[in-house]
Design a protein around this motif. Sequence first.
Motif, mmCIF file in Angstrom:
data_model
loop_
_atom_site.group_PDB
_atom_site.id
_atom_site.type_symbol
_atom_site.label_atom_id
_atom_site.label_comp_id
_atom_site.label_asym_id
_atom_site.label_seq_id
_atom_site.Cartn_x
_atom_site.Cartn_y
_atom_site.Cartn_z
ATOM 1 N N ALA A 205 0.835 -1.197 0.000
ATOM 2 C CA ALA A 205 0.000 0.000 0.000
ATOM 3 C C ALA A 205 0.868 1.245 0.000
ATOM 4 C CB ALA A 205 -0.912 -0.006 1.221
ATOM 5 N N ASP A 206 0.279 2.345 -0.437
ATOM 6 C CA ASP A 206 0.992 3.613 -0.392
ATOM 7 C C ASP A 206 1.103 4.069 1.059
ATOM 8 O OD1 ASP A 206 -1.315 5.818 0.124
ATOM 9 O OD2 ASP A 206 -2.067 4.157 -1.109
ATOM 10 N N THR A 209 -2.191 5.048 2.937
ATOM 11 C CA THR A 209 -3.055 3.904 3.234
ATOM 12 C C THR A 209 -2.483 3.063 4.359
ATOM 13 O OG1 THR A 209 -3.796 3.858 0.931
ATOM 14 C CG2 THR A 209 -4.157 1.871 2.248
ATOM 15 N N THR A 210 -1.169 2.887 4.362
ATOM 16 C CA THR A 210 -0.527 2.111 5.425
ATOM 17 C C THR A 210 -0.775 2.747 6.787
ATOM 18 O OG1 THR A 210 1.201 1.343 3.915
ATOM 19 C CG2 THR A 210 1.673 1.230 6.274
ATOM 20 N N GLN A 213 -4.500 2.343 7.796
ATOM 21 C CA GLN A 213 -4.842 0.983 8.200
ATOM 22 C C GLN A 213 -4.311 0.666 9.597
ATOM 23 O OE1 GLN A 213 -3.213 -1.328 4.980
ATOM 24 N NE2 GLN A 213 -5.073 -1.134 3.712
#
Length: 463
Positions: A205-206, A209-210, A213
């Motif tokens: 993930a970019d 997003t990381t 999450q």
Amino acid sequence: MRRTTAPQLPPFPQPRFAGGVHSGPLAALAALLAGAVALLAVALVGDGSWPDWRLATVLAVVAVLGHALLWVGLVGPVRRFGDAMARMVTEDRADRVPRSRATELDRIAIALYRFHRIRPGRRGLRSRRHVPLAVAPCLAAVVVLCWAIPAAAATVGGVAPQADVVAREAGAGAGARAQELGAALRDGLSVLERAADPPTGAAVADPATTAAQALEAERLFRSVSVVDAAGRAVATAGRPPAAPLDAGGREPRVVQANTSGAEPLVVASTPMWDGASTLVAEFDPRGLNDVIRADGVHTRVVDARQATVLDTSGYTAFAPLRDPALGTLAATASTGAPAVATPGGERVAAAARVGAPGSATDVGWVLVEDQDVTAAAFAGDGSRRAALVVIAVSASLALAAIAWTAVTVVAPARRLVRHVEALAAGQPVPPLAAQRLDEIGTAVAATNRFAAARARPGAVARA
């Protein structure tokens, strides 16, 4: 002469509710007797030290006494009054309603006599004293409270602390909460590690997003950032970082990032899969406080300098631990050995290290707990806790039933008093619609029919 007709009223209702005005007193009696049985059960199931059998016996006596007060002062008079009102409308004779020692019922009888032009006299009245209907519920409530308050005080304050047992349980509690706090830090670090190094073959993930999450996966995080080698935030999820970010070392770890300020900064970090950036998360101190919170216990967490970093009772961050006894316990526990003491004999204190020494989550913290010896002994006495619950629940239910009786019997009776006295005074008042199915409803319907028989027209009003 113009002839008027009485309003059409519904058929004369008979009480169809088996309990009638007795339902509230019966509920109070049942609640108190059930409490007495429950107290005996607690005594039999527990170690037998508490509750004493006399507590249940006195409660049974209180139940009977309170019920007798309600019966003599409220239920009995209202039931007899309802029957008399039914006979009055059947025989069309107001003198079928006797005088009463209950103030409200006596006023209704006198008003009916005046309405029917009968001398009140003293029929059925043995005493000149009148007692309002509300007195019986009030006396019953006082009787219940006079039992419940001393019983609760004896249950809580009568515990005999055993120093060795209290100290052992306090030490176990402190150790358990220290482990919970350490586990919370480890779990947060594990979340970061999984987000920073996705499984082989999984999509990468970019940074934004990381971070998002990881923040969603751990409720104790308040912010998560991806930091490059220069310490710049590439992406951040949650609130902005409270301090400049550190790219961290090459190993996952949890650190206390400050030793002063408005709140402690507890930071977890782990290198990311690319080897050039770091995933950094800040723990929420309020969430960590919730992890160590326990009823009746004052819990603190101090750092290696014995400055407060967490406190369940409200605190100023990094305030020194001023209690010498607690400071000694914290110093002992910092070596990894749990410590327990009873300073002054009136309180028990325990301390335990948070996290294994040398581990990734070892931040040098020590959890220190302090509580009253009696409170600690009560918390460890299951029989007394159960007895206190029984006392509170049974007394509350009984008081609620008594209050319900006052609201559903006394208040409608007073409204009926005002209505009948207005009729006796010749005021053009509309009849009350009898919507109740108990003795009060019978009395209302009887009053309406008795007034209608004398051709006093009016619109039916809802009471």
